[in-house]
Scaffold this motif. Structure first.
Motif, short mmCIF file in Angstrom:
data_model
loop_
_atom_site.label_atom_id
_atom_site.label_comp_id
_atom_site.label_asym_id
_atom_site.label_seq_id
_atom_site.Cartn_x
_atom_site.Cartn_y
_atom_site.Cartn_z
N GLY A 4 82.07 4.90 55.89
CA GLY A 4 82.87 6.22 55.91
C GLY A 4 83.57 6.58 57.15
N VAL A 5 83.79 5.78 58.08
CA VAL A 5 84.43 5.97 59.21
C VAL A 5 85.93 6.19 58.95
N MET A 6 86.70 6.88 59.73
CA MET A 6 88.15 6.89 59.56
C MET A 6 88.73 6.72 61.10
N ILE A 7 89.33 5.71 61.46
CA ILE A 7 90.01 5.31 62.66
C ILE A 7 91.38 5.53 62.65
N GLY A 8 91.99 6.41 63.47
CA GLY A 8 93.37 6.60 63.67
C GLY A 8 94.04 5.71 64.33
N ALA A 9 95.32 5.91 64.03
CA ALA A 9 96.26 4.95 64.79
C ALA A 9 96.19 4.57 66.13
N GLY A 10 96.00 3.32 66.56
CA GLY A 10 96.22 2.88 68.08
C GLY A 10 94.89 3.00 68.57
N ALA A 11 93.77 3.32 68.08
CA ALA A 11 92.62 3.38 68.61
C ALA A 11 92.12 2.18 68.98
N LYS A 12 91.46 2.11 70.22
CA LYS A 12 90.64 1.07 70.75
C LYS A 12 89.27 1.16 70.88
N ILE A 13 88.52 0.26 70.24
CA ILE A 13 87.02 0.56 70.04
C ILE A 13 86.49 -0.95 70.78
N VAL B 238 87.34 4.10 72.78
CA VAL B 238 86.07 4.21 72.70
C VAL B 238 85.12 3.09 73.42
N LEU B 239 84.37 3.28 74.28
CA LEU B 239 83.57 2.50 75.17
C LEU B 239 82.05 2.68 75.13
N LYS B 240 81.68 3.89 74.26
CA LYS B 240 80.24 4.15 74.19
C LYS B 240 79.98 4.43 72.46
N SER B 241 78.73 4.09 72.25
CA SER B 241 78.23 4.57 70.87
C SER B 241 78.49 6.09 70.53
N VAL B 242 78.88 5.83 69.32
CA VAL B 242 79.23 7.32 68.61
C VAL B 242 78.08 7.81 67.41
N PRO B 243 77.35 9.05 67.64
CA PRO B 243 76.59 9.14 66.79
C PRO B 243 77.17 9.50 65.40
N PRO B 244 76.49 9.36 64.29
CA PRO B 244 76.85 9.54 62.86
C PRO B 244 77.77 11.02 63.04
N ALA C 95 87.55 11.77 70.57
CA ALA C 95 88.96 11.72 70.80
C ALA C 95 89.11 11.62 72.47
N GLY C 96 90.27 10.99 72.87
CA GLY C 96 90.37 11.06 74.36
C GLY C 96 90.29 9.47 74.84
N VAL C 97 90.91 9.43 76.16
CA VAL C 97 90.62 8.40 76.88
C VAL C 97 90.15 8.43 78.24
N PRO C 98 88.84 8.03 78.58
CA PRO C 98 88.09 7.29 77.62
C PRO C 98 87.50 8.35 76.52
N ALA C 99 87.21 7.99 75.41
CA ALA C 99 86.90 9.04 74.14
C ALA C 99 85.49 9.79 74.44
N LYS C 100 85.27 10.89 74.08
CA LYS C 100 84.47 11.73 74.25
C LYS C 100 84.40 12.19 72.73
N VAL C 101 82.82 12.94 72.66
CA VAL C 101 82.57 13.51 71.18
C VAL C 101 83.18 14.97 71.56
N VAL C 102 84.18 15.51 70.55
CA VAL C 102 84.56 16.78 70.73
C VAL C 102 84.37 17.64 69.58
N GLY C 103 83.66 17.08 68.70
CA GLY C 103 83.05 17.92 67.47
C GLY C 103 82.29 17.24 66.53
N THR C 104 81.95 17.92 65.64
CA THR C 104 80.96 17.33 64.49
C THR C 104 81.85 17.40 63.14
#
Length: 283
Positions: free
Chosen positions: A210-219, A237-243, A248-257
């Motif tokens: 069910g994940v949606m990955i936006g254009a240009g994202a690097k995981i 994205v350089l770290k695991s992401v909770p469900p 968002a960001g470089v490096p990516a952070k959890v910015v919301g639920t």
């Protein structure tokens, strides 16, 4: 599940498959009536084929065929893979349905089959993976190489892909050897599921359902993207992401639920009302 219920489920799936194939044939006939110059394409890709599986196989083989290996040889290998593993045919139908459901530019079932290279790239990867599992690594690498040349998507044949995948546009999609993409994931162009260097072993991302990955994202790296999360365009994205996270960001952070049950189906790529501590503005 008892035997009767299982039989009913299988019958329902078979009926859905036949309905999709019949609908696609009608679309091909309608297209021919509007433009008879499409006769070779519609006959070769749809109307002269006996099943949806055969139509997908021959369309992908036509995209991958070249002087080094004819399309018919590729089609024969793909048809055998479909006969050996029924889940491949199920994945064809789920991927087609995902394109129609999630792509506003897709108005007919026939369009992904004939024209959408994101769909073609995913099905090419399914063939390459079947060859890889069948201990035909050179054939698998050939399919990977041809798909990269013809479709601008480079997916290692060992990578494991679920069903119900939507790869929009497909250009620049790169997937490493030990990557896993679960069912019902949506991915836009320019996405990389890669490693972080010359590390051996299990080194690529695991993208859950069910994940949606936006254009240009690097995981990058052996990390997990939790189910039903949303990765913003251009994120690294350089770290695991909770469900159920918005990242968002470089490096990516959890910015919301993530409030949506299935962001991969909604395909909403805008981040609204979220404050970024690494930026001085709010979207």
């Amino acid at each position: 599940m008892d035997a009767d219920a299982q039989s009913e489920d299988l019958s329902a799936l078979a009926a859905e498959a036949e309905a999709m194939w019949a609908h696609m044939r009608r679309e091909a006939e309608d297209a021919l009536r509007l433009d008879p110059s499409l006769t070779p394409l519609m006959l070769g890709a749809v109307l002269n084929r006996a099943s949806l599986e055969e139509a997908v196989v021959h369309r992908i083989a036509a995209r991958l065929g070249a002087s080094a290996m004819e399309a018919e040889t590729i089609a024969d290998a793909f048809l055998q893979a479909v006969r050996d593993d029924e889940s491949i045919a199920d994945a064809f139908r789920a991927d087609l349905a995902a394109c129609v459901e999630r792509d506003p530019a897709c108005g007919r079932v026939i369009e992904p089959l004939l024209y959408f290279k994101g769909f073609h790239a995913i099905q090419s990867a399914r063939l390459a993976h079947a060859l890889w599992r069948g201990r035909r690594p050179d054939f698998a690498h050939y399919v990977q190489s041809r798909a990269s040349d013809a479709l601008a998507a480079d997916i290692h044949p060992a990578a494991r892909l679920g069903k119900g995948l939507f790869l929009d546009h497909g250009t620049g999609f790169v997937v490493g050897e030990t990557a896993v993409v679960d069912d019902d994931v949506s991915i836009l162009h320019g996405v990389t599921l890669g490693g972080t260097g010359k590390v051996a072993g299990d080194r690529h991302p695991k993208v859950r359902r069910g994940v949606m990955i936006g254009a240009g994202a690097k995981i990058l790296g052996n990390i997990e993207i939790g189910a039903c999360s949303r990765i913003a365009a251009g994120s690294v994205v350089l770290k695991s992401v909770p469900p159920n996270s918005i990242v968002a960001g470089v490096p990516a952070k959890v910015v919301g639920t993530e409030s949506r049950a299935e962001p991969a189906r909604d395909m909403d790529q805008l981040l609204r009302g979220l404050a970024y501590d690494s930026f001085d503005y709010v979207i």
